[in-house]
Design an enzyme around this catalytic site. Structure first.
Site, mmCIF file in Angstrom:
data_model
loop_
_atom_site.group_PDB
_atom_site.id
_atom_site.type_symbol
_atom_site.label_atom_id
_atom_site.label_comp_id
_atom_site.label_asym_id
_atom_site.label_seq_id
_atom_site.Cartn_x
_atom_site.Cartn_y
_atom_site.Cartn_z
ATOM 1 C CG ASP A 52 -32.503 63.860 6.025
ATOM 2 O OD1 ASP A 52 -33.081 64.613 5.204
ATOM 3 O OD2 ASP A 52 -32.677 62.632 6.063
ATOM 4 C CB SER A 131 -33.612 73.713 -12.124
ATOM 5 O OG SER A 131 -33.358 73.217 -13.415
ATOM 6 C CE1 TYR A 144 -34.106 68.575 -9.992
ATOM 7 C CE2 TYR A 144 -34.179 69.434 -12.240
ATOM 8 C CZ TYR A 144 -33.600 69.404 -10.991
ATOM 9 O OH TYR A 144 -32.517 70.218 -10.713
ATOM 10 C CE LYS A 148 -34.123 71.814 -8.283
ATOM 11 N NZ LYS A 148 -33.364 72.331 -7.132
HETATM 12 N N1 LIG Z 1 -26.297 69.712 -11.725
HETATM 13 C C1 LIG Z 1 -27.157 70.371 -12.472
HETATM 14 O O1 LIG Z 1 -27.131 70.324 -13.729
HETATM 15 C C2 LIG Z 1 -28.201 71.246 -11.814
HETATM 16 C C3 LIG Z 1 -28.908 72.151 -12.627
HETATM 17 C C4 LIG Z 1 -29.866 72.951 -12.032
HETATM 18 C C5 LIG Z 1 -30.113 72.877 -10.674
HETATM 19 N N2 LIG Z 1 -29.405 71.990 -9.913
HETATM 20 C C6 LIG Z 1 -29.713 71.935 -8.484
HETATM 21 O O2 LIG Z 1 -28.563 72.263 -7.744
HETATM 22 C C7 LIG Z 1 -28.669 71.715 -6.438
HETATM 23 C C8 LIG Z 1 -27.350 71.040 -6.071
HETATM 24 O O3 LIG Z 1 -27.153 69.937 -6.932
HETATM 25 P P1 LIG Z 1 -25.727 69.510 -7.481
HETATM 26 O O4 LIG Z 1 -25.792 69.567 -8.949
HETATM 27 O O5 LIG Z 1 -24.643 70.207 -6.775
HETATM 28 O O6 LIG Z 1 -25.771 67.945 -7.119
HETATM 29 P P2 LIG Z 1 -25.029 67.076 -5.993
HETATM 30 O O7 LIG Z 1 -23.563 67.196 -6.120
HETATM 31 O O8 LIG Z 1 -25.668 65.720 -6.086
HETATM 32 O O9 LIG Z 1 -25.455 67.795 -4.636
HETATM 33 C C9 LIG Z 1 -26.637 67.532 -3.951
HETATM 34 C C10 LIG Z 1 -26.395 67.925 -2.510
HETATM 35 O O10 LIG Z 1 -27.622 67.790 -1.786
HETATM 36 C C11 LIG Z 1 -27.360 67.080 -0.591
HETATM 37 N N3 LIG Z 1 -28.597 66.461 -0.136
HETATM 38 C C12 LIG Z 1 -29.370 65.581 -0.801
HETATM 39 N N4 LIG Z 1 -30.432 65.231 -0.041
HETATM 40 C C13 LIG Z 1 -30.318 65.924 1.117
HETATM 41 C C14 LIG Z 1 -31.093 66.002 2.298
HETATM 42 N N5 LIG Z 1 -32.210 65.293 2.450
HETATM 43 N N6 LIG Z 1 -30.683 66.842 3.290
HETATM 44 C C15 LIG Z 1 -29.553 67.568 3.151
HETATM 45 N N7 LIG Z 1 -28.782 67.536 2.063
HETATM 46 C C16 LIG Z 1 -29.152 66.715 1.058
HETATM 47 C C17 LIG Z 1 -26.235 66.115 -0.960
HETATM 48 O O11 LIG Z 1 -25.468 65.725 0.159
HETATM 49 P P3 LIG Z 1 -25.695 64.373 1.005
HETATM 50 O O12 LIG Z 1 -25.918 63.267 0.007
HETATM 51 O O13 LIG Z 1 -24.441 64.253 1.803
HETATM 52 O O14 LIG Z 1 -26.895 64.637 1.853
HETATM 53 C C18 LIG Z 1 -25.380 67.015 -1.832
HETATM 54 O O15 LIG Z 1 -24.533 67.826 -1.037
HETATM 55 C C19 LIG Z 1 -29.861 70.740 -6.479
HETATM 56 O O16 LIG Z 1 -30.979 71.367 -5.878
HETATM 57 C C20 LIG Z 1 -30.103 70.562 -7.970
HETATM 58 O O17 LIG Z 1 -31.448 70.256 -8.251
HETATM 59 C C21 LIG Z 1 -28.444 71.173 -10.445
#
Ligand SMILES: NC(=O)c1ccc[n+]([C@@H]2O[C@H](COP(=O)([O-])OP(=O)(O)OC[C@H]3O[C@@H](n4cnc5c(N)ncnc54)[C@H](OP(=O)(O)O)[C@@H]3O)[C@@H](O)[C@H]2O)c1
Length: 269
Positions: A52, A131, A144, A148
């Site tokens: 975490d 992002s 958000y 970012k």
């Molecule tokens: N999806 C999009 O459209 C998008 C676009 C731009 C940027 N992003 C960025 O990409 C990154 C990954 O997001 P994703 O889209 O792959 O979403 P996701 O599938 O919800 O992944 C989020 C990951 O972060 C982990 N996490 C959350 N809180 C945490 C903590 N306190 N400590 C350690 N791990 C933690 C979660 O795992 P656990 O719950 O097991 O901890 C999960 O593995 C994020 O930073 C997001 O802002 C996403």
């Protein structure tokens, strides 16, 4: 210096899990940290770890354990993050802080835990996952965007502070990616208010952004950019994946702000 050992945060799902698989397939050993400490489709070369990133002592222990086991740590990919949704008006301090907790402070603490190791080694790579919203703002996702933007800002300041040390920094700025991020997005209390003056606009906006995200890039598309940066001799400092998002980023840079907000507001509000 070839990257062999990587700590990746948010490795249990979405972009993180896809990246872990790509890096492992490329021969790297990936410590995939997440609160769950698990990954779909485990494979050789990926070590899921309970992490975490809001627990500073645990983060430091995970870094120390990796160095003890491997003798070195070559890169950290700060990918963990989450999103909250709601208008600026009525957002509580607690809600705003919760947005910054993981997305900014947790990633910052992870970088800070790795820096002394990288400095001792004389090499290391830091990749943050920002992002496109680090550089463009949308309504109802102000916090958000702010978190970012802060992450991008720190990555770029750090890139200067580390000049000449052998430690490199890069921030990846993905557009819409189809992951569990969309379903996990939390609405603020103000966003759930039945009499909110923003109710109708938010309903339209949320429908649009969810549609965009779910129809967005595959998470592996972002993983490929991360892999490419880790393999390059000199990493880019800022990467916007996919041509259409690059074009949007370019327009945001050259377009007068008032005009840009008018266009984005018309599309998303
Ligand atoms: N999806 C999009 O459209 C998008 C676009 C731009 C940027 N992003 C960025 O990409 C990154 C990954 O997001 P994703 O889209 O792959 O979403 P996701 O599938 O919800 O992944 C989020 C990951 O972060 C982990 N996490 C959350 N809180 C945490 C903590 N306190 N400590 C350690 N791990 C933690 C979660 O795992 P656990 O719950 O097991 O901890 C999960 O593995 C994020 O930073 C997001 O802002 C996403």
């Amino acid at each position: 210096m070839e990257v062999k050992v990587v700590l990746l945060t948010g490795g249990s799902s979405g972009i993180g899990a896809a990246t872990a698989h790509l890096l492992a397939n490329a021969g790297m050993k990936v410590y995939a940290g997440s609160r769950r400490g698990a990954i779909d489709a485990p494979q050789e070369g990926i070590v899921p770890v309970v992490l975490d990133i809001n627990d500073e002592a645990l983060t430091q222990k995970v870094v120390a354990d990796i160095v003890a086991a491997e003798g070195h740590l070559d890169a950290v990919v700060c990918n963990a993050g989450n999103g909250i949704y709601g208008p600026v008006e009525g957002a509580s301090d607690e809600e705003v802080r919760s947005q910054f907790e993981t997305t900014f402070f947790g990633n910052l603490k992870t970088i800070q835990a790795c820096l002394p190791v990288f400095r001792r080694q004389g090499h290391g790579r830091i990749i943050t996952v920002g992002s496109v919203m680090s550089i463009l703002q949308l309504p109802y996702q102000a916090f958000y965007s702010a978190a970012k933007a802060a992450l991008l800002s720190v990555t770029q300041s750090l890139a200067m502070e580390l000049q000449g040390t052998g430690i490199q920094c890069c921030c990846i700025l993905p557009g819409d990616v189809s992951t569990g991020f969309t379903a996990a997005r939390k609405k603020t209390l103000a966003a759930q208010e039945p009499d909110s003056p923003y109710r109708e606009r938010m309903a339209k906006n949320l429908k649009q952004i969810e549609k965009d995200e779910l129809g967005g890039m595959a998470p592996a598309a972002i993983g490929r950019h991360i892999l490419r940066q880790l393999r390059r001799k000199h990493m880019s400092v800022r990467v916007v994946p996919r041509l259409d998002y690059k074009f949007v980023a370019f327009l945001i840079r050259i377009c007068p702000t008032k005009l840009a907000l008018r266009i984005l507001g018309a599309l998303y509000n």
